[in-house]
Design a protein around this motif. Sequence first.
Motif, short mmCIF file in Angstrom:
data_model
loop_
_atom_site.label_atom_id
_atom_site.label_comp_id
_atom_site.label_asym_id
_atom_site.label_seq_id
_atom_site.Cartn_x
_atom_site.Cartn_y
_atom_site.Cartn_z
N GLY A 113 -2.07 -2.79 4.02
CA GLY A 113 -3.35 -3.51 3.98
C GLY A 113 -4.56 -2.64 3.73
O GLY A 113 -5.67 -3.17 3.62
N GLY A 114 -4.40 -1.32 3.67
CA GLY A 114 -5.57 -0.46 3.44
C GLY A 114 -5.55 0.76 4.35
O GLY A 114 -4.59 0.99 5.09
N GLU A 115 -6.63 1.53 4.29
CA GLU A 115 -6.74 2.78 5.06
C GLU A 115 -6.56 2.54 6.55
O GLU A 115 -5.94 3.33 7.26
CB GLU A 115 -8.11 3.44 4.82
N ARG A 116 -7.13 1.46 7.06
CA ARG A 116 -6.95 1.12 8.48
C ARG A 116 -5.78 0.18 8.67
O ARG A 116 -5.14 0.16 9.71
CB ARG A 116 -8.20 0.44 9.03
N GLY A 117 -5.54 -0.65 7.69
CA GLY A 117 -4.48 -1.66 7.78
C GLY A 117 -5.03 -3.07 7.89
O GLY A 117 -4.49 -3.99 7.29
N PRO A 143 -0.98 -8.53 4.28
CA PRO A 143 -0.51 -7.17 4.52
C PRO A 143 -1.43 -6.53 5.57
O PRO A 143 -2.65 -6.59 5.42
CB PRO A 143 -0.70 -6.47 3.17
N TYR A 144 -0.84 -5.96 6.62
CA TYR A 144 -1.70 -5.38 7.66
C TYR A 144 -1.24 -4.00 8.13
O TYR A 144 -1.73 -3.47 9.13
CB TYR A 144 -1.86 -6.35 8.84
N ILE A 145 -0.28 -3.41 7.44
CA ILE A 145 0.19 -2.08 7.85
C ILE A 145 -0.73 -1.02 7.23
O ILE A 145 -1.15 -1.14 6.07
CB ILE A 145 1.66 -1.86 7.42
N LYS A 146 -1.05 -0.01 8.03
CA LYS A 146 -1.92 1.08 7.58
C LYS A 146 -1.26 1.84 6.44
O LYS A 146 -0.08 2.21 6.53
CB LYS A 146 -2.11 2.01 8.80
N ASN A 147 -2.03 2.06 5.36
CA ASN A 147 -1.49 2.81 4.21
C ASN A 147 -0.86 4.12 4.67
O ASN A 147 -1.43 4.81 5.52
CB ASN A 147 -2.61 3.17 3.22
N GLY A 148 0.27 4.46 4.09
CA GLY A 148 0.87 5.76 4.39
C GLY A 148 1.77 5.76 5.61
O GLY A 148 2.41 6.77 5.89
N THR A 149 1.84 4.63 6.35
CA THR A 149 2.73 4.58 7.51
C THR A 149 4.18 4.75 7.03
O THR A 149 4.57 4.14 6.04
CB THR A 149 2.62 3.21 8.23
N LEU A 150 4.92 5.59 7.74
CA LEU A 150 6.31 5.81 7.38
C LEU A 150 7.14 4.62 7.86
O LEU A 150 7.15 4.32 9.05
CB LEU A 150 6.79 7.10 8.04
N LEU A 151 7.82 3.95 6.93
CA LEU A 151 8.56 2.74 7.30
C LEU A 151 10.05 2.95 7.08
O LEU A 151 10.44 3.81 6.29
CB LEU A 151 8.08 1.57 6.44
N PRO A 152 10.89 2.16 7.74
CA PRO A 152 12.33 2.28 7.49
C PRO A 152 12.64 2.06 6.01
O PRO A 152 11.91 1.34 5.32
CB PRO A 152 12.93 1.13 8.32
#
Length: 296
Positions: A232-236, A210-219
Motif C-alpha cells: 500500500g505504500g511507504e507506510r502501508g 492493499p495495506y502492507i508496507k512496501n518492502g515487507t518480507l513476505l512468505p
Amino acid sequence: MLHKDSKTNYTKANSIEALLDVGAQILQQNAISRARLEAEILLGFVLGLQRVELHIFSNNPVESFFVESYFRLLKRRANQEPIEYLIEKVSFYGEELYISYGALIPRPETEILVNKALELIDQKDCKNIVEIGVGSGAISVLLAHLNKSLTKKDSALTLHASDISPEALFIAYVNKVNFKVDNLSLHHSSYLDFNIKMGLKFDLLISNPPYIKNGTLLPKSLAYEPQNALFGGERGDEMLHHIINLAYQNQIPYLLCEMGYDQRESIQTHLKEIPHRALEFYKDLAGLDRGFMVSF
Ligand code: GLN
C-alpha cells in the motif's frame, strides 16, 4: 518412486493410492503443512473426482497423461504456488469462488469484514453500497448473494465496485455471473473516479485495499499474488487514509475497511483531522486489530 508407465502397462505405482502417497511425500518434503489433503485436492482436480471418490477407487490405475498433469501441479505446489491458483477455486464464507492470477486470494479474515458489512446493512438500513478494490469480488458478490438469501427475495441492495486491474475485474465478473448477482456493477476505475460522471449517492463504502508496507518480507507464496493488491505504500496505510478522505468528501455516512494489525494508531490520528461521529475497530481470529468502521 513412481516410474513412467506406458498406457497399457499399469503397475501398483500408478494406482490412485500410490499417487497420493508419493504426492503427499513430495509436498511434505517441501514444507506444505496439509500435504496429504493437498495431494488429494490436486489429484481429485486432475481426475475430476471428489475426495471421497479417490478413496472408493483407491486401487484404480491412473493413465499416464493424468499422472503427468498431477506431477506438474505437485511441482508447482512444491514451489509454494498457492493451491487456489492451481485449481482456480477458493472457499470463502462457506462458498466456492472462482480465483485466478490477477486477484488476491480472499483471506479467511475478510469473512469478518463481510459479517460487519451485513450487520451495518441490517442495522443502518444501508442500500447503496460501493466497494473500492473489488479484486476477485469476494466481498461484493458474497454481500449481494447473502443479502438475497437472507431476505429470501430479490435483494434491495445496489452495489457498485471498482478496481484498477482488468484481470481482477474479469475474475469478479465470473463470480458475479456464477452467483447470479445482477445488482452489482463493476467499474474499471481508480477509487471512486467512475462516479465523477455518474454522481451516485452511497450510504456504505467498503474496502480491503492493499495495506502492507512496501518492502515487507513476505512468505514466498505471496509472490504469486498481484503485488499491487498487497503493498500500500511507504507506510502501508496510505490508501486507507485516502479512502477515509473520500468517504468524508463524498458524504458517505458509513465506512468499513480491513487494515494491517499495526495501523490502528495511524488511522486514529488521521481521523482526528476529519469530523466523524464514531470510530470502532475490530479484531481478526488471531486477536489482532484487523479493521475499522467509521460513521460520519
Ligand atoms: N491480509 C493480507 C495478507 O496478509 C493482505 C491483504 C491486503 O493487503 N489487503 O496477506
